[in-house]
Design an enzyme around this catalytic site. Structure first.
Site, PDB file in Angstrom:
ATOM      1  CG  HIS A   1      -2.431  -0.921   1.319  1.00 58.15           C
ATOM      2  ND1 HIS A   1      -2.299  -2.418   1.125  1.00 58.15           N
ATOM      3  CD2 HIS A   1      -3.399   0.038   1.400  1.00 58.15           C
ATOM      4  CE1 HIS A   1      -2.758  -2.949   1.888  1.00 58.15           C
ATOM      5  NE2 HIS A   1      -4.463  -1.544   1.549  1.00 58.15           N
TER       6      HIS A   1
ATOM      7  CD  GLU B   1      11.621  21.106  -1.905  1.00 56.53           C
ATOM      8  OE1 GLU B   1      11.902  21.294  -2.940  1.00 56.53           O
ATOM      9  OE2 GLU B   1       9.448  21.182  -2.242  1.00 56.53           O
TER      10      GLU B   1
HETATM   11 MN    MN Z   1       2.814  -2.004   3.583  1.00 57.29          MN
HETATM   12 MN    MN Z   2       9.917  21.569  -4.436  1.00 59.59          MN
END
Ligand code: MN
Ligand code: MN
Length: 330
Positions: A166, A321
């Site tokens: 998932h 970032e």
């Molecule tokens: Mn998983």
């Molecule tokens: Mn970015």
């Protein structure tokens, strides 16, 4: 201020909240009973409100025993799964087969038809998404894909040595059966080595849920990068399902951590915690804990060619970032 909760004992009345522009913003609490009952009204608004209490029938007695106002600064809501941006500029044009946008109530994703997996899945997580629905385990074809697209079926990963991993976890969507069921659509899956899916990746998923229990809300984006993983069959696997599904070399995730509140994008600042990771899709990934795989968002942007958190002002993106998270890990 975000939420006011109002409770009182009532017999037969109606409580109405008005915004300062006199629009009704919540009404609740109608009751006709011979015994006193408790009524609560939740209001989620960031401006002044006024309220009114009145009888709704002429013959009944209005009996207010007690009245309270509570302000919950830390009340959680369900917010836009793509609030932080669309990292690959995915679109809903069916000809955009390898960057096809699918927005569901529970998560959004960019589907890659050539790879048979999502490029990325993006979702919001707060305690408002949490409940007591059981894990449905009802893996299913995503019938909302255009019919011309490759559609992974529930057995597409069988005997491959890789789990149906998932992206948006089952446990992040257990408020209702419908929410949980959505996470089992095959468009939410990426082939993950069992040690990644069941040990290292899930450890970070669990850590995220400890953050929401502590009063945070998260924006999460994850996907795969590169070609070729090593699952329980050993060796390197680049594709499965007769070449229709690509196996990535790594799985990455970006998590934006905010205290519960409103206007989330505007609250992202140069000091907002961002957790980004890039984990090998192998059976030895679990020799190190999840936090050993932390990287910067800039590192992932360079690898993937995406612009993450693009709805955040550029100067703030530049700050958050470029750094690697060193925050707590449990
Ligand atoms: Mn998983
Ligand atoms: Mn970015």
């Amino acid at each position: 201020m975000k939420i006011k909760v109002f409770s009182l004992i009532l017999l037969s009345l109606c409580i109405t909240f008005f915004s300062s522009s006199k629009d009704k913003i919540a009404y609740d609490c109608s009751s006709i009973s011979s015994s006193l009952t408790k009524a609560t009204s939740n209001v989620s608004i960031s401006k002044l409100v006024r309220f009114q209490i009145r009888k709704t029938t002429s013959s009944d007695r209005l009996n207010i025993d007690d009245i309270d106002f509570h302000e919950y600064l830390n009340f959680s809501t369900r917010d836009d799964n793509m609030a932080m941006g669309n990292p690959s500029n995915a679109t809903t044009t069916a000809s955009n087969i390898n960057n096809y946008l699918m927005a569901k109530p529970q998560f959004s994703l960019s589907y890659n038809n050539s790879k048979g997996i999502p490029n990325w899945v993006s979702w919001h997580l707060s305690s408002a998404w949490k409940g007591s629905a059981l894990r449905s385990n009802c893996f299913a074809v995503d019938k909302s894909l255009p019919s011309s697209f490759y559609q992974a079926v529930t057995t597409s990963y069988s005997h491959s040595g890789f789990d149906r991993g998932h992206m948006c976890p089952s446990e992040d969507r257990d408020f209702s059966i419908a929410d949980n069921t959505a996470t089992f659509l095959m468009t939410n899956m990426i082939p993950q080595s069992p040690k990644l899916n069941r040990v290292t990746w899930v450890a970070l998923e669990k850590y995220c849920r400890t953050l929401i229990s502590a009063g945070d809300e998260l924006y999460i984006i994850s996907g795969g990068n590169g070609s070729g993983g090593s699952g329980s069959n050993g060796g390197t696997t680049t594709t499965m399902a007769s070449g229709k599904i690509s196996v990535p070399a790594t799985c990455w995730k970006i998590i934006v951590v905010l205290p519960n509140g409103i206007n989330d994008v505007s609250r992202v600042s140069t000091t907002t915690r961002i957790i980004a990771v890039n984990m090998p899709n192998t059976q030895t990934v679990n020799t190190l804990p999840w936090y050993n795989y932390r990287v910067s968002v800039d590192h992932l942007e360079a690898l993937l060619g995406y612009d993450f958190l693009s709805n955040v002002p550029l100067n703030i993106q530049a700050a958050i970032e470029s750094t690697v998270d060193i925050g707590p890990t449990n």
